[in-house]
Design a protein around this motif. Structure first.
Motif, PDB file in Angstrom:
ATOM      1  N   UNK A 216       0.826  -1.200   0.000  1.00  0.00           N
ATOM      2  CA  UNK A 216       0.000   0.000   0.000  1.00  0.00           C
ATOM      3  C   UNK A 216       0.865   1.257   0.000  1.00  0.00           C
ATOM      4  N   UNK A 217       1.991   1.213   0.690  1.00  0.00           N
ATOM      5  CA  UNK A 217       2.894   2.369   0.731  1.00  0.00           C
ATOM      6  C   UNK A 217       3.406   2.710  -0.661  1.00  0.00           C
ATOM      7  N   UNK A 218       3.722   1.679  -1.468  1.00  0.00           N
ATOM      8  CA  UNK A 218       4.188   1.919  -2.835  1.00  0.00           C
ATOM      9  C   UNK A 218       3.083   2.521  -3.701  1.00  0.00           C
ATOM     10  N   UNK A 219       1.859   2.010  -3.547  1.00  0.00           N
ATOM     11  CA  UNK A 219       0.741   2.544  -4.302  1.00  0.00           C
ATOM     12  C   UNK A 219       0.477   3.997  -3.932  1.00  0.00           C
ATOM     13  N   UNK A 220       0.524   4.282  -2.644  1.00  0.00           N
ATOM     14  CA  UNK A 220       0.249   5.640  -2.177  1.00  0.00           C
ATOM     15  C   UNK A 220       1.318   6.612  -2.664  1.00  0.00           C
ATOM     16  N   UNK A 233      -0.875  13.089   8.542  1.00  0.00           N
ATOM     17  CA  UNK A 233      -2.019  12.452   7.899  1.00  0.00           C
ATOM     18  C   UNK A 233      -1.592  11.230   7.089  1.00  0.00           C
ATOM     19  N   UNK A 234      -0.425  11.332   6.456  1.00  0.00           N
ATOM     20  CA  UNK A 234       0.095  10.211   5.677  1.00  0.00           C
ATOM     21  C   UNK A 234       0.333   9.005   6.591  1.00  0.00           C
ATOM     22  N   UNK A 235       0.992   9.218   7.720  1.00  0.00           N
ATOM     23  CA  UNK A 235       1.286   8.130   8.649  1.00  0.00           C
ATOM     24  C   UNK A 235       0.005   7.554   9.244  1.00  0.00           C
ATOM     25  N   UNK A 236      -0.963   8.440   9.493  1.00  0.00           N
ATOM     26  CA  UNK A 236      -2.242   7.989  10.049  1.00  0.00           C
ATOM     27  C   UNK A 236      -2.982   7.104   9.038  1.00  0.00           C
ATOM     28  N   UNK A 237      -2.939   7.501   7.759  1.00  0.00           N
ATOM     29  CA  UNK A 237      -3.592   6.712   6.715  1.00  0.00           C
ATOM     30  C   UNK A 237      -2.957   5.327   6.609  1.00  0.00           C
ATOM     31  N   UNK A 238      -1.634   5.287   6.616  1.00  0.00           N
ATOM     32  CA  UNK A 238      -0.930   4.015   6.551  1.00  0.00           C
ATOM     33  C   UNK A 238      -1.335   3.117   7.721  1.00  0.00           C
ATOM     34  N   UNK A 244      -6.839  -2.740   8.602  1.00  0.00           N
ATOM     35  CA  UNK A 244      -7.785  -3.520   7.795  1.00  0.00           C
ATOM     36  C   UNK A 244      -7.205  -4.869   7.391  1.00  0.00           C
ATOM     37  N   UNK A 245      -5.897  -5.028   7.576  1.00  0.00           N
ATOM     38  CA  UNK A 245      -5.257  -6.278   7.183  1.00  0.00           C
ATOM     39  C   UNK A 245      -4.751  -6.284   5.759  1.00  0.00           C
ATOM     40  N   UNK A 246      -4.889  -5.154   5.051  1.00  0.00           N
ATOM     41  CA  UNK A 246      -4.418  -5.074   3.672  1.00  0.00           C
ATOM     42  C   UNK A 246      -2.894  -5.051   3.649  1.00  0.00           C
ATOM     43  N   UNK A 247      -2.311  -6.058   3.049  1.00  0.00           N
ATOM     44  CA  UNK A 247      -0.853  -6.132   2.971  1.00  0.00           C
ATOM     45  C   UNK A 247      -0.327  -5.605   1.648  1.00  0.00           C
ATOM     46  N   UNK A 248      -1.144  -5.699   0.607  1.00  0.00           N
ATOM     47  CA  UNK A 248      -0.685  -5.222  -0.688  1.00  0.00           C
ATOM     48  C   UNK A 248      -1.685  -5.506  -1.780  1.00  0.00           C
ATOM     49  N   UNK A 249      -1.319  -5.133  -2.979  1.00  0.00           N
ATOM     50  CA  UNK A 249      -2.156  -5.299  -4.157  1.00  0.00           C
ATOM     51  C   UNK A 249      -1.500  -6.343  -5.065  1.00  0.00           C
ATOM     52  N   UNK A 250      -2.219  -7.416  -5.350  1.00  0.00           N
ATOM     53  CA  UNK A 250      -1.733  -8.419  -6.292  1.00  0.00           C
ATOM     54  C   UNK A 250      -2.170  -7.996  -7.692  1.00  0.00           C
ATOM     55  N   UNK A 266      -6.460  -6.715 -10.632  1.00  0.00           N
ATOM     56  CA  UNK A 266      -5.929  -6.190  -9.380  1.00  0.00           C
ATOM     57  C   UNK A 266      -6.733  -6.809  -8.249  1.00  0.00           C
ATOM     58  N   UNK A 267      -6.060  -7.437  -7.310  1.00  0.00           N
ATOM     59  CA  UNK A 267      -6.729  -8.075  -6.186  1.00  0.00           C
ATOM     60  C   UNK A 267      -6.254  -7.505  -4.866  1.00  0.00           C
ATOM     61  N   UNK A 268      -7.185  -7.293  -3.945  1.00  0.00           N
ATOM     62  CA  UNK A 268      -6.871  -6.784  -2.618  1.00  0.00           C
ATOM     63  C   UNK A 268      -7.528  -7.687  -1.583  1.00  0.00           C
ATOM     64  N   UNK A 269      -6.737  -8.181  -0.643  1.00  0.00           N
ATOM     65  CA  UNK A 269      -7.259  -9.041   0.413  1.00  0.00           C
ATOM     66  C   UNK A 269      -7.073  -8.352   1.757  1.00  0.00           C
ATOM     67  N   UNK A 270      -8.183  -8.255   2.503  1.00  0.00           N
ATOM     68  CA  UNK A 270      -8.169  -7.621   3.814  1.00  0.00           C
ATOM     69  C   UNK A 270      -8.727  -8.587   4.846  1.00  0.00           C
TER      70      UNK A 270
END
Length: 311
Positions: A216-220, A233-238, A244-250, A266-270
């Motif tokens: 998510x950090x790379x996407x952001x 705000x950036x750190x709070x969003x992260x 939510x358990x989102x580790x990344x985007x496949x 694009x798949x997202x698992x939370x």
């Protein structure tokens, strides 16, 4: 406007939310430089799996060709399971261009009409000149002096806020709505684990399949609107996203022998569930002429809300 008409307007806004929600998975960052020449997707197929370097060259070449094509026909599906209360699916099909940004699509599916008997079976949506137009249907027209198209000018809405940062964020998001496949390719090149899966047929076409994962950090980092955030705000969003358990985007990509993307997933698992977006592209370089609905058939939702004193 009657209660049922307001419900249909709500459906239209749901459609906008779906499109912008999909856009949140996309890149609006800097372009990647592509080499002048690169192997076609099939070049390494007969000799086994491609190396990371060869896979990168193929995707860089696909980026270059897709950027130059400027337009394509698209069929997109978004499915959500277990994420919040609104699980379901929505299908979108039509044409889009990304230079300049424009879109004419038809939407249908359970996410569009769930829990609303006044919702149309399908809805046409047009994006042009930073304005969204949504066809609210014949019932809407009967209650609005023949006006069936709801206009939502996000540029005007952003300007009314008087907040320059907010204006930039809202209008910048309009480019994301267009789902530029070239920028999605550029983003995939940032994946540290990009790899070649192998040859596969997609809709009768021979393709090469690639896969990569992004945090998510790379996407952001690659999204222009995130640059408006303060460090706090950036750190709070992260931190909130990590909860939510989102580790990344496949991200998965299928490239044709001609060097164009045939499909992107694009798949997202939370912790609560999953969301998957699939886009199939054809007819790259097609000439499209997206036109706004006639003014006589259109009502401006933002102006109507202003007239009623609604924030």
């Amino acid at each position: 406007m009657s209660k049922s008409a307001w419900k249909r307007a709500g459906v239209a806004l749901t459609a906008v939310a779906v499109v912008t929600g999909v856009a949140g998975c996309q890149d609006d960052g800097d372009s990647k430089a592509a080499p002048k020449e690169a192997p076609k997707a099939s070049a390494e197929a007969s000799s086994g799996a491609q190396s990371h370097g060869d896979a990168t060259k193929v995707i860089q070449a696909a980026y270059e060709k897709t950027s130059q094509a400027k337009a394509a026909k698209v069929k997109m599906t978004m499915s959500v399971e277990g994420v919040g209360a609104e699980s379901g699916a929505i299908e979108m099909s039509g044409v889009q261009s990304w230079a300049p940004a424009a879109m004419d699509i038809t939407m249908k599916g359970s996410m569009l009409s769930k829990g609303n008997p006044d919702a149309p079976e399908q809805m046409r949506m047009i994006m042009l000149d930073d304005v969204m137009y949504m066809d609210a249907g014949a019932k809407q027209a009967a209650e609005m002096d023949g006006k069936r198209w709801m206009k939502l000018d996000l540029g005007a809405a952003a300007g009314a806020t008087g907040d320059k940062a907010m204006q930039k964020q809202l209008t910048g998001g309009l480019d994301n709505m267009n789902q530029d496949p070239a920028q999605q390719l550029a983003l995939l090149l940032d994946s540290p684990d990009l790899k070649h899966i192998g040859a596969e047929k997609i809709d009768g076409l021979q393709t090469q399949h690639y896969k990569g994962t992004l945090t998510f950090e790379q996407m952001l980092k690659s999204n222009e609107s995130s640059k408006l955030l303060s460090k706090e705000d950036h750190d709070k969003l992260i931190a909130n996203v990590k909860k939510t358990g989102l580790k990344g985007y496949d991200t998965e990509l299928w490239v044709t022998e001609d060097g164009y993307p045939a499909r992107m997933d694009i798949g997202m698992t939370m912790a609560e569930g999953t969301m998957r977006v699939r886009a199939d592209y054809t007819d790259y370089g097609t000439q499209i002429a997206v036109q706004a609905p006639p003014a006589k058939d259109t009502f401006d939702l933002f102006e109507m809300l202003k007239g009623m004193g609604t924030a």
